[in-house]
Design an enzyme around this catalytic site. Structure first.
Site, PDB file in Angstrom:
ATOM      1  N   ASN A  65       0.805  -1.225   0.000  1.00 44.05           N
ATOM      2  CA  ASN A  65       0.000   0.000   0.000  1.00 44.05           C
ATOM      3  C   ASN A  65       0.839   1.276   0.000  1.00 44.05           C
ATOM      4  O   ASN A  65       0.491   2.259  -0.648  1.00 44.05           O
ATOM      5  CB  ASN A  65      -0.990   0.005   1.167  1.00 44.05           C
ATOM      6  N   GLU A 118       3.400  -4.356  12.520  1.00 39.41           N
ATOM      7  CA  GLU A 118       2.362  -3.347  12.350  1.00 39.41           C
ATOM      8  C   GLU A 118       1.327  -3.980  11.439  1.00 39.41           C
ATOM      9  O   GLU A 118       1.564  -4.161  10.249  1.00 39.41           O
ATOM     10  CB  GLU A 118       2.948  -2.066  11.750  1.00 39.41           C
ATOM     11  N   CYS A 154      -3.327   1.479   6.324  1.00 42.00           N
ATOM     12  CA  CYS A 154      -3.729   0.793   7.556  1.00 42.00           C
ATOM     13  C   CYS A 154      -4.384   1.740   8.546  1.00 42.00           C
ATOM     14  O   CYS A 154      -5.137   1.307   9.421  1.00 42.00           O
ATOM     15  CB  CYS A 154      -2.514   0.123   8.201  1.00 42.00           C
ATOM     16  N   GLU A 214       7.457   1.396  16.692  1.00 41.40           N
ATOM     17  CA  GLU A 214       8.601   1.905  15.960  1.00 41.40           C
ATOM     18  C   GLU A 214       8.454   3.409  15.830  1.00 41.40           C
ATOM     19  O   GLU A 214       7.401   3.976  16.097  1.00 41.40           O
ATOM     20  CB  GLU A 214       8.735   1.214  14.603  1.00 41.40           C
TER      21      GLU A 214
END
Length: 485
Positions: free
Chosen positions: A153, A251, A285, A464
């Protein structure tokens, strides 16, 4: 036809086995991708392990930082090539690729090249009950060989978000990009080669998840795995690394909510949520898929969001004012369309969209889809619980603060949320009670690279960003020196 190849131990390598790289705008094959085999994966791992103890392992922090700045400089010089490659793979608008995806890729290298120079350890003077004294201090060591698995993405942005800090901390990296979007990763490998990154330090493995990704994450020579992508894939990786107890940073997916309180600025909320729902065709996301609107604003908000969705220009990436391109692939288009149909089956009202736009040209062979707004479903329906990852949101009404907090938290995911209110105390009060890794107030996708980034629950493990990235990609080792009188 161009052939995209893996990059191992300082050389581009062709396996002789290929699959197609397809342009989602018109369905045309734009390149062939040489899929890595097991021997190539093993070669990448052994090369990376050798590089750890070679010239790379002897570089100082300042030397590594300077080399990463050279990577960023060369990326900037070749920026147009990165832009063209990202557009060809994803069909994104020129505006988005030119202002977000590619600049952030370069910025990630610059940021972590500087950040690592300020990474320090801890020190303590210890005195025991029997009078012994010691100095305890810690030094930061690289994890070793890190497998970086990045999604389709935001291909360059999210690959460099992991590669840059991993290299800054002295690790060697094996990057496995999505098979849908490998072009900018190949350009990155070319840049690494051009600026003189030592052989074996950066390796690129191309191929499909089942054929390549599974072999890479389960290989005994991998010391850590960092992954961005679907929660289901994250579960598989956890199982594959369990026997060797590798460090992981995930993630994963999200089912992100937006809350529009009665105290919100209505126009600001409509504009912000249209952006958070439909940016990149919903393939972020962090995109909003569930919107909760206070009853007093529900009708005007829904009408305003409907108008915003219907005013979105969909089309070719280089067209003026295009906001939304296609989904990344036919497979993903069919998945999202299946959710549109599921919404109807579950009893949703389709406020706008719900299908595929018709262009009467080559784009009808592409992967375009309409921006879609739904309403009328209960929170427990599949459409309101499962990540769709398309340009769609469901809008529902709420009456009080406690109710909406409970409803927002009623999900297996916990990545991000946005709150829209002009009431300062309400913003602070509610934000602290939402079970996510990131809450925006009166904005969306506004990022500081120093801040922690990551989700909770099914949305991921670990954080992160800034010091949090450096903490994952390095391992503190304590040294204790006894002090004699």
């Amino acid at each position: 036809m161009d052939i995209l190849q893996s990059y191992i131990n300082g050389e581009f390598v062709d396996s002789g086995e290929y699959f197609d790289n397809i342009n989602p705008v018109n369905g045309e094959v734009i390149a062939g991708i040489s899929e890595a085999d097991e021997a190539m994966i093993n070669h990448a791992i052994s090369s990376a392990r050798m590089a750890l103890t070679g010239p790379w392992g002897r570089l100082s922090v300042n030397q590594r930082s300077a080399l990463l700045h050279k990577v960023a400089d060369r990326m900037a010089e070749r920026e147009q090539e990165f832009i063209d490659a990202e557009i060809a793979d994803t069909g994104k608008s020129l505006f988005q690729v030119k202002t977000i995806d590619i600049p952030r890729g370069t910025a990630n290298f610059r940021f972590f090249a500087d950040q690592v120079k300020y990474q320090g350890g801890e020190s303590f003077i210890t005195e025991t009950a029997n009078g012994e004294k010691a100095l305890n201090y810690s030094v930061n060591k690289p994890l070793g060989v890190v497998a970086v698995i990045s999604p389709w993405n935001l291909p360059l942005l999210l690959a460099t978000w992991k590669v840059a800090p991993a290299l800054a901390c002295g690790n060697c990296v094996i990057l496995k990009p999505s098979e849908e979007t490998s072009s900018t990763a190949v350009l990155l490998a070319q840049v690494m080669d051009e600026v003189g990154v030592p052989k074996g330090v950066f390796n690129l493995i191309l191929g499909r998840g089942k054929a390549v990704g599974d072999k890479l994450t389960s290989a005994p020579g991998i010391d850590a795995v960092t992954f961005t992508g679907a929660s289901a894939t994250g579960k598989q990786i956890m199982k594959s690394v369990a026997d060797t107890v590798k460090p992981i940073s995930f993630e994963l997916g999200g089912k992100n909510a937006a809350i529009v309180f009665a105290e919100a600025d209505l126009e600001k909320a409509i504009t912000g949520i249209a952006r958070s729902t439909f940016t990149n065709c919903g393939q972020v996301c962090l995109c909003t898929e569930k919107v909760y609107v206070h009853r007093s604003l529900f009708a005007p908000f829904l009408e305003g969001l409907k108008q915003a969705a219907e005013n979105i220009k969909i089309g070719y990436p280089l067209e003026q004012d295009v906001f939304m391109g296609p989904l990344v692939s036919k497979v993903h288009q069919q998945k999202v369309l299946a959710y549109y149909q599921l919404a109807r089956d579950e009893g949703a009202e389709v406020v706008t969209g719900g299908g595929v736009p018709v262009f009467n040209d080559e784009r009808d062979n592409g992967c375009f889809i309409q921006p879609t707004i739904l309403t009328g479903l209960e929170d427990e329906t599949r459409v309101n619980q499962e990540e769709i990852f398309g340009p769609v949101c469901h809008v529902s009404v709420f009456d009080d603060e406690g109710e909406v907090i409970n409803r927002v938290n009623n999900t297996a995911y916990g990545l991000a949320a946005s709150i829209w209110t002009e009431h300062l105390a309400q913003a602070h009060r509610v934000a602290a009670q939402i079970d996510v890794g990131l809450v925006w107030v009166n904005t969306w996708f506004l990022r500081d690279l120093r801040a922690p980034f990551g989700g909770v629950k099914l949305s991921g493990i670990g954080k992160e960003g800034g010091e949090h990235s450096l903490a994952f990609y390095s391992e503190p080792s304590n040294i204790c020196i006894k002090i004699d009188d």
